[in-house]
Every structure is written in structure tokens, then in C-alpha cells.
Motif scaffolding. Structure first.
Motif, PDB file in Angstrom:
ATOM      1  N   ARG A   1      52.025  16.897  46.064  1.00 13.60           N
ATOM      2  CA  ARG A   1      51.217  17.548  47.087  1.00 13.60           C
ATOM      3  C   ARG A   1      52.130  18.105  48.188  1.00 13.60           C
ATOM      4  NH1 ARG A   1      48.384  16.804  43.442  1.00 13.60           N
ATOM      5  NH2 ARG A   1      46.301  15.849  43.346  1.00 13.60           N
ATOM      6  N   ALA A   2      51.778  19.261  48.704  1.00  6.90           N
ATOM      7  CA  ALA A   2      52.582  19.925  49.741  1.00  6.90           C
ATOM      8  C   ALA A   2      52.286  19.350  51.125  1.00  6.90           C
ATOM      9  CB  ALA A   2      52.303  21.422  49.730  1.00  6.90           C
ATOM     10  N   LEU A   3      53.289  19.455  52.005  1.00  6.37           N
ATOM     11  CA  LEU A   3      53.122  19.076  53.405  1.00  6.37           C
ATOM     12  C   LEU A   3      53.232  20.303  54.320  1.00  6.37           C
ATOM     13  CD1 LEU A   3      55.238  15.773  53.490  1.00  6.37           C
ATOM     14  CD2 LEU A   3      52.730  15.974  53.554  1.00  6.37           C
ATOM     15  N   PHE A   4      54.417  20.928  54.344  1.00  3.38           N
ATOM     16  CA  PHE A   4      54.627  22.081  55.222  1.00  3.38           C
ATOM     17  C   PHE A   4      55.780  22.928  54.698  1.00  3.38           C
ATOM     18  CE2 PHE A   4      56.600  18.211  56.989  1.00  3.38           C
ATOM     19  CZ  PHE A   4      57.935  18.556  56.962  1.00  3.38           C
ATOM     20  N   PRO A   5      55.796  24.222  55.043  1.00  9.35           N
ATOM     21  CA  PRO A   5      56.899  25.090  54.608  1.00  9.35           C
ATOM     22  C   PRO A   5      58.140  24.873  55.451  1.00  9.35           C
ATOM     23  CG  PRO A   5      55.352  26.339  55.930  1.00  9.35           C
ATOM     24  CD  PRO A   5      54.766  24.960  55.789  1.00  9.35           C
ATOM     25  N   ILE A   6      59.295  25.129  54.865  1.00  9.99           N
ATOM     26  CA  ILE A   6      60.546  25.136  55.607  1.00  9.99           C
ATOM     27  C   ILE A   6      61.186  26.513  55.382  1.00  9.99           C
ATOM     28  CG2 ILE A   6      60.785  22.638  55.382  1.00  9.99           C
ATOM     29  CD1 ILE A   6      63.006  23.121  53.317  1.00  9.99           C
ATOM     30  N   PRO A   7      62.295  26.830  56.038  1.00 16.52           N
ATOM     31  CA  PRO A   7      62.873  28.165  55.879  1.00 16.52           C
ATOM     32  C   PRO A   7      63.105  28.561  54.419  1.00 16.52           C
ATOM     33  CG  PRO A   7      63.879  27.082  57.739  1.00 16.52           C
ATOM     34  CD  PRO A   7      63.010  26.048  57.066  1.00 16.52           C
ATOM     35  N   SER A   8      62.773  29.806  54.107  1.00 20.00           N
ATOM     36  CA  SER A   8      62.887  30.325  52.739  1.00 20.00           C
ATOM     37  C   SER A   8      64.331  30.653  52.384  1.00 20.00           C
ATOM     38  CB  SER A   8      62.045  31.596  52.588  1.00 20.00           C
ATOM     39  OG  SER A   8      60.687  31.343  52.853  1.00 20.00           O
ATOM     40  N   LEU A   9      64.623  30.616  51.088  1.00 22.49           N
ATOM     41  CA  LEU A   9      65.887  31.145  50.574  1.00 22.49           C
ATOM     42  C   LEU A   9      65.782  32.663  50.624  1.00 22.49           C
ATOM     43  CD1 LEU A   9      66.506  28.873  47.468  1.00 22.49           C
ATOM     44  CD2 LEU A   9      68.189  29.308  49.265  1.00 22.49           C
ATOM     45  N   THR A  10      66.595  33.286  51.456  1.00 20.69           N
ATOM     46  CA  THR A  10      66.462  34.712  51.744  1.00 20.69           C
ATOM     47  C   THR A  10      67.674  35.481  51.228  1.00 20.69           C
ATOM     48  OG1 THR A  10      65.227  34.130  53.738  1.00 20.69           O
ATOM     49  CG2 THR A  10      66.081  36.378  53.604  1.00 20.69           C
ATOM     50  N   MET A  11      67.413  36.528  50.468  1.00 21.84           N
ATOM     51  CA  MET A  11      68.493  37.331  49.895  1.00 21.84           C
ATOM     52  C   MET A  11      69.114  38.248  50.951  1.00 21.84           C
ATOM     53  SD  MET A  11      69.068  36.502  46.781  1.00 21.84           S
ATOM     54  CE  MET A  11      69.995  37.891  46.116  1.00 21.84           C
ATOM     55  N   HIS A  12      70.448  38.242  51.008  1.00 21.80           N
ATOM     56  CA  HIS A  12      71.208  39.128  51.890  1.00 21.80           C
ATOM     57  C   HIS A  12      72.211  39.921  51.053  1.00 21.80           C
ATOM     58  CE1 HIS A  12      69.882  36.039  54.768  1.00 21.80           C
ATOM     59  NE2 HIS A  12      70.204  36.848  55.760  1.00 21.80           N
ATOM     60  N   PHE A  13      72.127  41.228  51.136  1.00 19.31           N
ATOM     61  CA  PHE A  13      73.133  42.104  50.522  1.00 19.31           C
ATOM     62  C   PHE A  13      73.965  42.660  51.673  1.00 19.31           C
ATOM     63  CE2 PHE A  13      69.676  41.838  47.570  1.00 19.31           C
ATOM     64  CZ  PHE A  13      70.263  41.833  46.318  1.00 19.31           C
ATOM     65  N   VAL A  14      75.167  42.114  51.846  1.00 28.40           N
ATOM     66  CA  VAL A  14      75.996  42.423  53.014  1.00 28.40           C
ATOM     67  C   VAL A  14      77.123  43.368  52.602  1.00 28.40           C
ATOM     68  CG1 VAL A  14      77.350  41.439  54.903  1.00 28.40           C
ATOM     69  CG2 VAL A  14      75.495  40.104  53.867  1.00 28.40           C
ATOM     70  N   MET A  15      77.153  44.538  53.181  1.00 26.76           N
ATOM     71  CA  MET A  15      78.162  45.557  52.851  1.00 26.76           C
ATOM     72  C   MET A  15      78.951  45.936  54.100  1.00 26.76           C
ATOM     73  SD  MET A  15      77.477  45.955  49.615  1.00 26.76           S
ATOM     74  CE  MET A  15      78.562  47.362  49.269  1.00 26.76           C
ATOM     75  N   SER A  16      80.237  46.229  53.923  1.00 24.55           N
ATOM     76  CA  SER A  16      81.028  46.702  55.058  1.00 24.55           C
ATOM     77  C   SER A  16      80.549  48.093  55.449  1.00 24.55           C
ATOM     78  CB  SER A  16      82.512  46.749  54.692  1.00 24.55           C
ATOM     79  OG  SER A  16      82.742  47.776  53.737  1.00 24.55           O
ATOM     80  N   LYS A  17      80.591  48.402  56.725  1.00 24.48           N
ATOM     81  CA  LYS A  17      80.208  49.747  57.189  1.00 24.48           C
ATOM     82  C   LYS A  17      81.108  50.795  56.543  1.00 24.48           C
ATOM     83  CE  LYS A  17      77.006  49.490  60.573  1.00 24.48           C
ATOM     84  NZ  LYS A  17      75.762  50.306  60.657  1.00 24.48           N
ATOM     85  N   ASP A  18      82.390  50.439  56.367  1.00 21.77           N
ATOM     86  CA  ASP A  18      83.351  51.381  55.786  1.00 21.77           C
ATOM     87  C   ASP A  18      82.985  51.795  54.370  1.00 21.77           C
ATOM     88  OD1 ASP A  18      84.801  51.378  58.096  1.00 21.77           O
ATOM     89  OD2 ASP A  18      86.346  49.980  57.381  1.00 21.77           O
ATOM     90  N   SER A  19      82.201  50.954  53.679  1.00 22.14           N
ATOM     91  CA  SER A  19      81.822  51.295  52.303  1.00 22.14           C
ATOM     92  C   SER A  19      80.821  52.438  52.265  1.00 22.14           C
ATOM     93  CB  SER A  19      81.220  50.071  51.603  1.00 22.14           C
ATOM     94  OG  SER A  19      79.912  49.784  52.112  1.00 22.14           O
TER      95      SER A  19
END
Length: 319
Positions: free
Chosen positions: A113-131
Motif C-alpha cells: 500500500r502507498a503512503l506518499f510520493p517522494i521526488p521523481s527520477l528525472t531525466m536530464h540531457f545536459v549539453m555544453s553550450k559550445d556544442s
């Protein structure tokens, strides 16, 4: 009354009183992730919040975990003091005996049984500005670090295949822990990481050099079959607009073995402590009551009591 008898009665009263105090403390075991991970740190923060929010009536012990599948599997041997974190989808698979739970079904899974949500696993695609990369298609011809063995690495590989980039990018053979240094040194053009936001390695990258965290279109998000999530503008240095990306919801669960009052107190204390938790660690600010919609299974009756008192709507299927 005989002085000796009177003294004995008084001593007995003290003993009973002390025993009552001793048993007033409810002990809970919280199992989440590996030591050193952001989710383990969240567990530590939750334990402190529970102690403060219940005046010490609830004591939470943090246990290291090797991952969400293990957390679910341990339901079979745990008692009413067990709280664990996992994506709701994994609970559904366990209850249906599918995927990694095939041939490992157990009636105990039906009692989750569930209790409460916690922070989600969030996808980050991080690119250099120079790219010069501003969207997923722009990753073509670039060198990307995915890491190994993590949800982010598996998910990143899946997205490359999904959007026709598998043979169009060079995947760096390095650990994710080296991502920021490799990006700064120009060895890679970007990296993919998953975790609660704001993600520490993304904070570090954005603070040390100009980066772009890519957004996905609504159509792309629909193709991934993941949950849409918005990272507000200003979360990372140089981020002037919201980032639209995907996420995997994560929830704190227990089982029907936990009594209603304990489940109620855990849930009440979490929500009443959330603002203070967010002051300490911003990743808690991404949690809100709307995330209860990510819970497809049932919520513990004790937690349901809190949500009804708080005027938070639940579906009939969740009750």
C-alpha cells in the motif's frame, strides 16, 4: 497502608509508567537506495523530519538498499514496520508476476500500500553550450556519456534508440561520476543523468560552465511512455526557461501489516514537514499532492484517512 507495601506500589507505578513511555515510540525501517545516493540522503532527511514532527514518537532507521526490485522483494519477509521506496509501476509488475518478478509471485505483494510520493527520477540531457545542441536531434554527431548500470543509463540508451540516434552519436566509455570533468575538458559534448531535481551533478556542471539542459516535445514524451515533468526556470545556473522532460515517479510504500495509526502519522508528518524539508534540500519542492495521481494501486487506509482530512482527492481505486 503498610510503608513497605506503599513503597512497592509506588515502584510498580513507576515501572508501568516507564514501560508505557518505552512502548510509545514506534520504530520504522526505511529502505530506499545505496549509501551516498540522493535517495539515501532523502531517507536520512525523512527520518529527521519524522522524529521532529512526532516529538520522537516515531523513530526511523535507514537501511541501505541495492535497488527498487530488492525493496519490493523484501516485502515477503518484513513486518508492519517496513517502509520502502520504488516506482509504482514496479509494484504493479510484482502483483502481476511479470518482467523481473516472473516466477517470483507472492501473495504478500498484493498487500503493498502507498503512503506518499517522494521526488521523481528525472531525466536530464545536459549539453555544453559550445556544442550548439538545443534539442535531441541536435545530439547527432556528438559524444555523449551515459554511464553504466543506472536507470539514467538504461533510459538514455532507450531514448537514443527511440529517436533514431543510436548510430548517430558516440557513446563515451566512462563512468557518470566523471561526467562534469569530461564536459569541462571537452572530452564529451554532453551527458545523460537521472535523479531528483535539482540534480547535484547538473548543478555542478551549470555552475562551472555554460550548459543547455534539453527539453523534450510533448510528442517525444508520449513516445517514451514516461511521466511528463517540468523543471522550473532558474533551477540551474543560466537556465532562463522551463525544462520539459520525462520522469519515473517514486513513492514510499508499506503493507497492510502496518497499523492505520502509524501510516496516518507517517503521512501526516511528511506533508506537514515538506516545506521545511524543501528549505533544507530543494528536491522536496518538486513534490506536490498532484503526484498522488501517479499511484495506480491502493493507498494505505491510515494514509487515506489523512488525505480525506486534508481535503486531498483520491480515486476510488486508490482507497
Amino acid at each position: 497502608m503498610n510503608p513497605i507495601l506503599k513503597a512497592a506500589v509506588a515502584a510498580l507505578a513507576v515501572t508501568v509508567s516507564a514501560a508505557t513511555v518505552a512502548t510509545a515510540e514506534t520504530r520504522v525501517t526505511y529502505k530506499s537506495a545505496k549509501t551516498g545516493s540522493s535517495y539515501y540522503q532523502m531517507g536520512v532527511e525523512l527520518a529527521e523530519a519524522m522524529k521532529a514532527g512526532t516529538d520522537g514518537d516515531i523513530s526511523v532507521t535507514i537501511e541501505e538498499s541495492q535497488g527498487s526490485v530488492q525493496n519490493v522483494m523484501e516485502v515477503r519477509a518484513r513486518g508492519g514496520d517496513y517502509v520502502f521506496t520504488t516506482p509504482p509501476a514496479l509494484v504493479g509488475l510484482a502483483q502481476q508476476g511479470k518482467a523481473m518478478f516472473e516466477g517470483k509471485g507472492d501473495p504478500a505483494f498484493d498487500e503493498i500500500r502507498a503512503l506518499f510520493p517522494i521526488p521523481s527520477l528525472t531525466m536530464h540531457f545536459v549539453m555544453s553550450k559550445d556544442s550548439g545542441t538545443t534539442d535531441l536531434a541536435g545530439m547527432e554527431g556528438k559524444t555523449i556519456l551515459l554511464g553504466k548500470g543506472s536507470f539514467g543509463a538504461t533510459e538514455g540508451e532507450k531514448y537514443l534508440e527511440l529517436f533514431g540516434l543510436t548510430d548517430k552519436v558516440t557513446v563515451a566509455d566512462a563512468e557518470l561520476s566523471n561526467a562534469v570533468a569530461a564536459l569541462k575538458n571537452g572530452q564529451i559534448d554532453g551527458f545523460v543523468t537521472a535523479g531528483s531535481w535539482p540534480a547535484p551533478n547538473v548543478i555542478e556542471a551549470a555552475a562551472s560552465m555554460p550548459v543547455t539542459v534539453l527539453s523534450l516535445s510533448d510528442d517525444q514524451i508520449a513516445e517514451t511512455k514516461r511521466t511528463k515533468l517540468t523543471i522550473p526556470a532558474g533551477t540551474y545556473a543560466g537556465q532562463e526557461a522551463d525544462i520539459t522532460t520525462t520522469s519515473l515517479p517514486v513513492v514510499a510504500f508499506t503493507t497492510t501489516k502496518m497499523d492505520d495509526d502509524t501510516a496516518y502519522e507517517l503521512t501526516r508528518t511528511f506533508w506537514e514537514s515538506k516545506a521545511k524539508l524543501g528549505d533544507t534540500s530543494p528536491w522536496w519542492n518538486g513534490v506536490d499532492a498532484e503526484m498522488l495521481g501517479n499511484i495506480e494501486g491502493k493507498i494505505h487506509p491510515g494514509a487515506v484517512r489523512y488525505y480525506e482530512e486534508a481535503g486531498i482527492a483520491l480515486t476510488d481505486a486508490q482507497k
